[in-house]
Every structure is written in C-alpha cells, then in structure tokens.
Design a protein around this motif. Sequence first.
Motif, PDB file in Angstrom:
ATOM      1  N   VAL B 148       0.849  -1.201   0.000  1.00 11.18           N
ATOM      2  CA  VAL B 148       0.000   0.000   0.000  1.00 11.18           C
ATOM      3  C   VAL B 148       0.880   1.246   0.000  1.00 11.18           C
ATOM      4  O   VAL B 148       0.639   2.194  -0.759  1.00 11.18           O
ATOM      5  CB  VAL B 148      -0.975  -0.001   1.203  1.00 11.18           C
ATOM      6  CG1 VAL B 148      -1.678   1.348   1.341  1.00 11.18           C
ATOM      7  CG2 VAL B 148      -2.017  -1.103   1.038  1.00 11.18           C
ATOM      8  N   ALA B 149       1.928   1.239   0.809  1.00 18.64           N
ATOM      9  CA  ALA B 149       2.856   2.393   0.849  1.00 18.64           C
ATOM     10  C   ALA B 149       3.495   2.607  -0.520  1.00 18.64           C
ATOM     11  O   ALA B 149       3.603   3.747  -0.998  1.00 18.64           O
ATOM     12  CB  ALA B 149       3.931   2.168   1.907  1.00 18.64           C
ATOM     13  N   LEU B 150       3.877   1.504  -1.172  1.00 16.67           N
ATOM     14  CA  LEU B 150       4.488   1.608  -2.507  1.00 16.67           C
ATOM     15  C   LEU B 150       3.485   2.155  -3.526  1.00 16.67           C
ATOM     16  O   LEU B 150       3.812   3.042  -4.321  1.00 16.67           O
ATOM     17  CB  LEU B 150       4.992   0.231  -2.952  1.00 16.67           C
ATOM     18  CG  LEU B 150       5.721   0.170  -4.289  1.00 16.67           C
ATOM     19  CD1 LEU B 150       7.071   0.878  -4.202  1.00 16.67           C
ATOM     20  CD2 LEU B 150       5.930  -1.270  -4.737  1.00 16.67           C
ATOM     21  N   GLY B 151       2.267   1.634  -3.463  1.00 17.90           N
ATOM     22  CA  GLY B 151       1.224   2.100  -4.384  1.00 17.90           C
ATOM     23  C   GLY B 151       0.932   3.580  -4.208  1.00 17.90           C
ATOM     24  O   GLY B 151       0.714   4.302  -5.174  1.00 17.90           O
ATOM     25  N   LEU B 152       0.946   4.012  -2.942  1.00 20.48           N
ATOM     26  CA  LEU B 152       0.672   5.426  -2.663  1.00 20.48           C
ATOM     27  C   LEU B 152       1.885   6.306  -2.950  1.00 20.48           C
ATOM     28  O   LEU B 152       1.749   7.505  -3.161  1.00 20.48           O
ATOM     29  CB  LEU B 152       0.285   5.617  -1.185  1.00 20.48           C
ATOM     30  CG  LEU B 152      -0.999   4.947  -0.691  1.00 20.48           C
ATOM     31  CD1 LEU B 152      -1.169   5.184   0.806  1.00 20.48           C
ATOM     32  CD2 LEU B 152      -2.214   5.483  -1.444  1.00 20.48           C
ATOM     33  N   GLY B 153       3.072   5.711  -2.927  1.00 23.09           N
ATOM     34  CA  GLY B 153       4.288   6.516  -3.019  1.00 23.09           C
ATOM     35  C   GLY B 153       4.502   7.306  -1.738  1.00 23.09           C
ATOM     36  O   GLY B 153       5.048   8.407  -1.738  1.00 23.09           O
ATOM     37  N   LEU B 154       4.070   6.705  -0.637  1.00 25.55           N
ATOM     38  CA  LEU B 154       4.075   7.399   0.658  1.00 25.55           C
ATOM     39  C   LEU B 154       5.455   7.384   1.306  1.00 25.55           C
ATOM     40  O   LEU B 154       6.102   6.343   1.382  1.00 25.55           O
ATOM     41  CB  LEU B 154       3.078   6.690   1.587  1.00 25.55           C
ATOM     42  CG  LEU B 154       2.808   7.301   2.951  1.00 25.55           C
ATOM     43  CD1 LEU B 154       2.024   8.603   2.818  1.00 25.55           C
ATOM     44  CD2 LEU B 154       2.006   6.323   3.814  1.00 25.55           C
ATOM     45  N   LYS B 155       5.871   8.534   1.772  1.00 26.67           N
ATOM     46  CA  LYS B 155       7.132   8.606   2.517  1.00 26.67           C
ATOM     47  C   LYS B 155       6.802   9.093   3.915  1.00 26.67           C
ATOM     48  O   LYS B 155       6.640  10.282   4.155  1.00 26.67           O
ATOM     49  CB  LYS B 155       8.107   9.552   1.818  1.00 26.67           C
ATOM     50  CG  LYS B 155       8.614   8.983   0.500  1.00 26.67           C
ATOM     51  CD  LYS B 155       9.244  10.024  -0.377  1.00 26.67           C
ATOM     52  CE  LYS B 155       9.494   9.450  -1.760  1.00 26.67           C
ATOM     53  NZ  LYS B 155       8.223   9.176  -2.494  1.00 26.67           N
ATOM     54  N   SER B 156       6.671   8.139   4.812  1.00 24.70           N
ATOM     55  CA  SER B 156       6.258   8.478   6.187  1.00 24.70           C
ATOM     56  C   SER B 156       6.498   7.253   7.056  1.00 24.70           C
ATOM     57  O   SER B 156       6.831   6.193   6.549  1.00 24.70           O
ATOM     58  CB  SER B 156       4.776   8.848   6.198  1.00 24.70           C
ATOM     59  OG  SER B 156       3.982   7.683   6.128  1.00 24.70           O
ATOM     60  N   PRO B 157       6.297   7.375   8.380  1.00 28.85           N
ATOM     61  CA  PRO B 157       6.402   6.178   9.229  1.00 28.85           C
ATOM     62  C   PRO B 157       5.382   5.110   8.829  1.00 28.85           C
ATOM     63  O   PRO B 157       4.297   5.428   8.340  1.00 28.85           O
ATOM     64  CB  PRO B 157       6.092   6.713  10.624  1.00 28.85           C
ATOM     65  CG  PRO B 157       6.445   8.157  10.558  1.00 28.85           C
ATOM     66  CD  PRO B 157       6.102   8.590   9.167  1.00 28.85           C
ATOM     67  N   MET B 158       5.750   3.870   9.022  1.00 23.08           N
ATOM     68  CA  MET B 158       4.854   2.749   8.680  1.00 23.08           C
ATOM     69  C   MET B 158       5.083   1.607   9.672  1.00 23.08           C
ATOM     70  O   MET B 158       6.224   1.325  10.032  1.00 23.08           O
ATOM     71  CB  MET B 158       5.163   2.260   7.266  1.00 23.08           C
ATOM     72  CG  MET B 158       4.395   1.023   6.862  1.00 23.08           C
ATOM     73  SD  MET B 158       4.672   0.559   5.149  1.00 23.08           S
ATOM     74  CE  MET B 158       6.168  -0.382   5.257  1.00 23.08           C
ATOM     75  N   ILE B 159       3.991   0.964  10.090  1.00 25.30           N
ATOM     76  CA  ILE B 159       4.089  -0.254  10.908  1.00 25.30           C
ATOM     77  C   ILE B 159       3.164  -1.279  10.280  1.00 25.30           C
ATOM     78  O   ILE B 159       2.124  -0.923   9.730  1.00 25.30           O
ATOM     79  CB  ILE B 159       3.595  -0.088  12.364  1.00 25.30           C
ATOM     80  CG1 ILE B 159       3.839   1.286  12.936  1.00 25.30           C
ATOM     81  CG2 ILE B 159       4.156  -1.158  13.271  1.00 25.30           C
ATOM     82  CD1 ILE B 159       3.211   1.455  14.324  1.00 25.30           C
ATOM     83  N   SER B 160       3.533  -2.533  10.409  1.00 26.06           N
ATOM     84  CA  SER B 160       2.630  -3.588   9.972  1.00 26.06           C
ATOM     85  C   SER B 160       2.133  -4.318  11.205  1.00 26.06           C
ATOM     86  O   SER B 160       2.899  -4.536  12.141  1.00 26.06           O
ATOM     87  CB  SER B 160       3.395  -4.558   9.075  1.00 26.06           C
ATOM     88  OG  SER B 160       2.583  -5.645   8.754  1.00 26.06           O
TER      89      SER B 160
END
Lengths: 83, 409
Positions: B148-160
């Motif tokens: 999802v982060a890759l699809g969004l192109g998101l640059k931010s904190p992430m946890i799974s």
Amino acid sequence: MNRDEIVNKVNDMLMQNFELTEDKLLPSSRFVEDLGLDSLDAVDMLVHLENQLNVKVDVEKFREVRTLGNVYDLVYEMSKELT
Amino acid sequence: MRACITGMGAITSLGLNVREMYKGLQNNDCNIKYYEEWKQYNGLNSFLGAPVPSYDIKYLPREVRRSMSRMSEMAFLSTIEALKQANIDLEEVRKINTDRVLLIMGSTTGSPACLEEYYRKLFENNGPKGQLSTSFFKVMGHSVAANVALGLGLKSPMISCASACSTSSHAVILGMELIKTGLYDMVIAGGADELHYTSACVFDTVKAACTQFMDRPQESSRPFDKDRAGLVVSEGASTIIIESMEHASKRGVEVHAELLGGAYYCDGTHMSQPQQNSMMQTMKMCLNRAGIPPSQVDYINAHATATSIGDIEESNAVASVFGNDTPVSSLKGHLGHSLAACGGLELIASVEMIKNQEIIATKNLIEVDSKCAPILLLKENEKRKVNIVLSNNFAFGGMNTSLIVSRPL
C-alpha cells in the motif's frame, strides 16, 4: 534456434511478462530508460528465459547487458553453446 | 488530543466501496457462494466463501502491481477510497514527506494463494530455482502495508500489524492512541485478507467452519442462531483515515465520527477457545478509556462469527457488562468472516449506522440459541437513536479488541 527465432521468442517473453508493446522492442531499446525495467525485472527475465527459451543465461554476462540487442546476442551465444 | 474519522474505504463481498457495502447490509444481501472445486482438498468439509466482485487495478504501474497479491490490491483500493473521502488525492499523498503521518496495516499472513505457489515451486524444484524476484514480496508478513505504501508513493512512518481477525481493529486502536498522544496528525489504518481454501481449512481443522447449508450458501452464516453451523470465510479490505480533531478542523474536512476509546486485552488462556472473562475485561477497559458508562452505548456490533462457543461467550460477556437492553447484532451473516479486514469494515458499518440512525440486524438470525445470554439481539433492521457504538473483534490467540465510536460532537 536461429537469430530471428530468438528475437521473436525474447520479444514474446517480454510482452507476456512485462506488459511491453511490440513497437518498443527494438534492438536499440535500453532496459531502464526505454523499457522501464529495473533490477528485479532483470532477475525475472533470467527465470523466464530459462523457462520459456530453455536457455540458462550466465548471470555475470547478463549484468553487462544494457539494450535489448545485447540480450538477443547473449541468448544467441548461449543457445549456440548448448548445441 | 481527540481522534476522529475523516475517511473510510471498504472492499467487500457486497461491493467495491462503502456505499455498496452499506446498501447491501440495508438490503440484507449476502454473496456467500458454494465452491465445488474445494472438494478436491483432502479432509476439507467447508466449501463456502464470500468473494469480492471483480475490480480493476490496471491503472497502477506494472512495477507497483508486480509485488501485490490480491489482498494488497484490495487494501490499496480501500485506501484510495478512504483518502478520497478525506479529501486527499493520490498526487497529494505523493507529496507527503513527514513524520506526522503513520500507515499501519496488516493481514493474517502473507497472501495464502502466493504462499501456496511459492512453496509448491520450492518443493517441486527442490530449492529456489524458478522463483520470481517478487514472490517473497507477496508472502512476507508486512506485504499489505509495504505494498500500500508503494502504491501510494508514501514517505512516512509505517508499521505492519498482524493479529488475524483483530488486525484492522488493532490498527485503528493503535492509530487512535498514537493520535491522542500527539505523535501523529493522521493515521492510515486498516487490514485485508483474501479468500482462499486454506483459510477454510484453518477453521475447519479446529471444527469452527460451517459444514452445512451447502445447498443454501446465503443462509450458511447465522450468528447467534440455534441452527448456526460455524463461520464462513470471506475476503476484503478496510481502511480508516484517523486524524486529530485539530488537524481535521485545520484542513476543513468533514468529520464522520469520533473515536472515543479502544482496548486490546489478551487471554493468555487458550489459543482457540474464546473466553468470556477476557471479552468482558476488554469491553470494560474500552468503556473506561472512552470515559463513558455502559448505559451510554446505543448499539453493540458483535464479533459473533457463528461458531458454537464464540457466540455464546460473547453474549455472556455483553450481558455481564451491558445487561439486556442494549441492541446487539453481528454482520458476519451478510459479509462472512473477512478476517483481517473485518474490524475496520464493522467500524465503518457502525459509523454508517450512526449516520443513518438505524441498526442493521443479524442476517439469518431466526431463533436465538437458548444457550446464548438473553441479550437484545435484533432480527430485523430498525430505525433507532444511535450515537455511540461499541464494536468487538476477537482473534485466535485470545486477541480481544473493543472500540467505541460516536457521532461527531
């Protein structure tokens, strides 16, 4: 396989697995700049070449390829070695 | 700091967005199907599942799609819907480069379909020969969040996060807590799982999957009903955009609901047997954290998956905390059990019930099992005052969660 057969099979493999259109598949096409392929695609290309053309490409030699023409040459060379 | 919901996205067996899901719930719809092809699997006795209708994801570039399994695709789609509702388009997301936005998503495991393919090839070739470079990216534990982060192109904190049937409720509760601490302005929270025969195998092995109603699939999932015969697996994705009230107000975006409180509390008792005491403790802890008495809760969205023990335990826990006057229903009769997606989906449905001032009843509940506590289980949809909802989700390993959501004040 002669060179024309190899060109056709490599192009089929690229269209089938990398959603590329035929008009982009020129010997001068560069992997990254013209075809939008990256290092993961290069790894997959080795798998598809082996599965679909029955050619095991030398990884070190494959690292040197930059254009589609380089791939045709390398696959042709490898297929000749097999025979 | 107060936490609110500004965006919701839902991919379900009832449709490809929140509107379609809720319309399906209002119409008492169900898309559970009989899978004749599952009969080939030795020892499997449950041949029922609720698939998501076909969707289009081709608009994403190939280099993004290539590492996505079905569950990641669905999670991406629900996230796009949620962001859109929160007035954030994809171009804006791609400009995000901040430590104030958190993505927290998960699934039960990596894609079961891709896991099966990965290991089948591994065993057939007696090693990794023939594996594609992206195979592992579809089966790793944090595949949904990463894709999802890759699809969004998101640059931010992430946890799974991964807690099976509590995954998305855990994500929402943790997101809410972190917003309340002031650490983040916005959290993109959710979960997804895909329909696969191995999910039915998991529940069938512990005798929790439905093995009856093969000729009447839409009647097969019947929480609290005396004739219930176990849970029916489904699939889907849910995404909730949680923001601090201040941030939402600064952006001038509509607030759909306020998250008053949440709690997660483990059993530490048994891996698969639901424990009413822990459920009770979770709901009490949630009420305490939300700062409201049980009497203020207008509706309880039960986890109730139609298993013989789970529904009884939950009814007892609800009765001991709330008594017998608060309306209760489960949505598993309509949606089946969408595992990691269900907590978020049921929260979204609860918010829609608040908006519509109505309660969606339990589908297929004809006669309440006499072993259930005498709580107020609705059999028909009702127009009612609904301002505050408590939603439960429980998972294997005693992963109990409760959430309280309210009409925005």
